[in-house]
Design a protein around this motif. Structure first.
Motif, PDB file in Angstrom:
ATOM      1  N   ILE A  94      23.618  20.713  83.007  1.00 18.52           N
ATOM      2  CA  ILE A  94      24.300  21.243  81.836  1.00 18.52           C
ATOM      3  C   ILE A  94      23.563  22.496  81.367  1.00 18.52           C
ATOM      4  N   ARG A  95      24.328  23.521  80.959  1.00 23.32           N
ATOM      5  CA  ARG A  95      23.670  24.695  80.343  1.00 23.32           C
ATOM      6  C   ARG A  95      24.100  24.705  78.886  1.00 23.32           C
ATOM      7  N   ASN A  96      23.165  24.496  77.992  1.00 26.93           N
ATOM      8  CA  ASN A  96      23.479  24.204  76.590  1.00 26.93           C
ATOM      9  C   ASN A  96      24.447  23.009  76.593  1.00 26.93           C
ATOM     10  N   THR A  97      25.663  23.159  76.073  1.00 25.11           N
ATOM     11  CA  THR A  97      26.566  21.997  76.099  1.00 25.11           C
ATOM     12  C   THR A  97      27.626  22.111  77.197  1.00 25.11           C
ATOM     13  N   THR A  98      27.487  23.104  78.064  1.00 21.69           N
ATOM     14  CA  THR A  98      28.519  23.321  79.087  1.00 21.69           C
ATOM     15  C   THR A  98      28.125  22.707  80.421  1.00 21.69           C
ATOM     16  N   LEU A  99      29.026  21.913  80.947  1.00 22.28           N
ATOM     17  CA  LEU A  99      28.749  21.173  82.175  1.00 22.28           C
ATOM     18  C   LEU A  99      28.902  22.075  83.396  1.00 22.28           C
ATOM     19  N   HIS A 114      31.848  12.930  74.152  1.00 20.13           N
ATOM     20  CA  HIS A 114      32.932  13.648  73.470  1.00 20.13           C
ATOM     21  C   HIS A 114      32.571  15.093  73.125  1.00 20.13           C
ATOM     22  N   PHE A 115      31.309  15.477  73.344  1.00 20.69           N
ATOM     23  CA  PHE A 115      30.897  16.842  72.995  1.00 20.69           C
ATOM     24  C   PHE A 115      30.596  17.697  74.220  1.00 20.69           C
ATOM     25  N   ASP A 168      35.773  26.037  82.053  1.00 20.20           N
ATOM     26  CA  ASP A 168      37.088  26.662  82.238  1.00 20.20           C
ATOM     27  C   ASP A 168      38.162  26.151  81.281  1.00 20.20           C
ATOM     28  N   ARG A 169      37.821  25.191  80.395  1.00 22.12           N
ATOM     29  CA  ARG A 169      38.872  24.527  79.637  1.00 22.12           C
ATOM     30  C   ARG A 169      38.246  23.938  78.384  1.00 22.12           C
ATOM     31  N   GLU A 170      38.972  24.041  77.261  1.00 24.74           N
ATOM     32  CA  GLU A 170      38.425  23.476  76.013  1.00 24.74           C
ATOM     33  C   GLU A 170      38.739  22.008  75.898  1.00 24.74           C
ATOM     34  N   LEU A 171      37.763  21.220  75.504  1.00 30.07           N
ATOM     35  CA  LEU A 171      38.006  19.804  75.232  1.00 30.07           C
ATOM     36  C   LEU A 171      37.893  19.600  73.725  1.00 30.07           C
ATOM     37  N   GLU A 216      38.012  12.293  78.887  1.00 28.67           N
ATOM     38  CA  GLU A 216      38.577  12.504  80.224  1.00 28.67           C
ATOM     39  C   GLU A 216      38.137  11.324  81.088  1.00 28.67           C
ATOM     40  N   PHE A 217      38.959  10.946  82.070  1.00 26.35           N
ATOM     41  CA  PHE A 217      38.642   9.756  82.873  1.00 26.35           C
ATOM     42  C   PHE A 217      37.255   9.828  83.515  1.00 26.35           C
ATOM     43  N   LYS A 218      36.867  11.024  83.968  1.00 24.78           N
ATOM     44  CA  LYS A 218      35.573  11.103  84.673  1.00 24.78           C
ATOM     45  C   LYS A 218      34.386  10.872  83.738  1.00 24.78           C
TER      46      LYS A 218
END
Ligand code: KG4
Ligand code: ZN
Length: 342
Positions: free
Chosen positions: A20-25, A119-120, A125-128, A302-304
């Motif tokens: 993870i880079r900061n909160t981005t996977l 959840h965070f 590429d996509r906003e959750l 998300e399921f994963k």
């Protein structure tokens, strides 16, 4: 400054590594262990051996997929518990080795906080959607069924908990007596889609407050099977879909009942679910439907990110890293963690 963290998850029967880079996977690799299927449940000794075989290739793949090498890591986060001791030990030891060889800090993570903080996770590429604080999280896995009041990434309070079996355990045990493969939850979910949820009625518990109980349901399910099979040996085979649909409906009703009560009591309408059982389609639909009626904002992972994964461990590790909450080199795994203090 960007913080890059490797997460390691090895609490049960999935070996997983994520970057993870900061909160981005950047990557999330999971190796599931097929070895347990033929035994109808996780065999701890086989799980730790499989983790030992998997951990190096899984971490390698996670780093490659993230496009980095280990010397670019700022920290390594790992699951300290709860879980199987031998399995946890593999992840903890690996984390120590990597931390020493690269001279980077380690962050120990409570697996349950990891599920909630999934959840965070942000994707490149996509906003959750992320819930707002405070929110209630229904945490339902193979070992836990809890309602957690989440006031911040650091401040979580368990307001209800199972007094016996977990929801996932109820699915897995009932599946086993029907002769379905392990883990039973996803199989029941699939079969339930073809069945009538009102075909059978199973016992619902009467437990005070926001606590759960699933052992009565399990017993009621067993007794129904025992009585019916005595009359008709093909009963299970002939009624599998209806049994699954009715069982699933009962589990979901039990889970929702307390969640609705807790939402009213705390006046909180941001409602999330997490853990392996949050993959269940009956629960997902049930939460969304209740939410519509009650004006909730509902958050389904998300399921994963529902079943065990290292992405959630890396993210939970990031929050601890930002507070300087590091583990010392003599840290040991722990099979049980009763509160949300770490
Ligand atoms: O969170 P998890 O991967 O591991 C633990 O921390 O326990 O949860 C595993 C549990 C198992 O009991 C499995 O049967 C259940 O999650 N599960 C499901 C579904 N997918 C996984 N239960 C019901 N429906 C599903 N679709
Ligand atoms: Zn889990």
């Amino acid at each position: 400054m960007d913080i890059t963290i490797l997460g390691i998850e090895s609490s049960c029967d999935d070996t997983s590594a994520a970057v993870i880079r900061n909160t981005t996977l950047l990557s999330n690799v999971i190796a599931s262990q097929a070895v347990h299927v033929k035994y109808g449940g996780v065999i701890p000794e086989l799980a730790s051996r499989a983790h030992q075989q998997n951990i190096v290739p899984v971490v390698d793949t996670a780093l490659k997929e993230a496009g980095i090498t280990a010397d670019k890591l700022d920290a390594i986060a790992f699951t300290r518990g709860p879980g199987l001791l031998g399995s946890l030990m593999v992840g903890v030891s690996f984390a120590k080795g990597l931390a020493i060889s690269h001279n980077i800090p380690m962050v120990d993570v409570n697996h349950l906080r990891g599920h909630i903080l999934s959840h965070f996770i942000d994707l490149p590429d996509r906003e959750l959607p992320h819930p707002s604080f405070p929110f209630l999280c229904l945490l339902v896995s193979g070992g836990h069924s809890q309602i957690v009041k989440v006031s911040s990434p650091y401040d979580m309070e368990i307001v209800g908990s199972t007094i016996d079996d977990a929801a996932g355990e109820a699915f897995d045990k009932c599946a086993k007596v029907m002769g379905l493969p392990y883990p039973g939850g996803p199989v029941i979910d699939k079969l339930a889609k073809e069945g009538n949820p009102d075909a059978f009625h199973f016992a619902k518990p009467h437990v005070a407050g926001f606590d759960y109980s699933f052992s009565g349901l399990k017993t009621s399910f067993l007794y129904t099977l025992r009585d019916e099979v005595a009359e008709n040996p093909d009963f299970i085979e002939q009624n599998k879909a209806d049994l699954c649909a009715s069982l699933q409906k009962t589990v979901v009703d039990i889970l929702l009942d307390k969640l609705i009560k807790a939402s009213k009591e705390y006046g909180i309408k941001d409602i999330a679910i997490a853990g392996g059982v949050s993959a269940n389609s009956g629960l997902r639909n049930g939460i969304v439907n209740e939410g519509r009626k009650r004006g909730w904002r509902t958050f389904l992972p998300e399921f994963k990110f529902t079943t065990d994964n290292a992405a959630m461990i890396a993210l939970a590790g990031y929050y601890r890293y930002m507070k300087g909450e590091f583990a010392s080199l003599d840290v040991t795994p722990t099979a049980r963690i009763e509160d949300m203090d770490i």
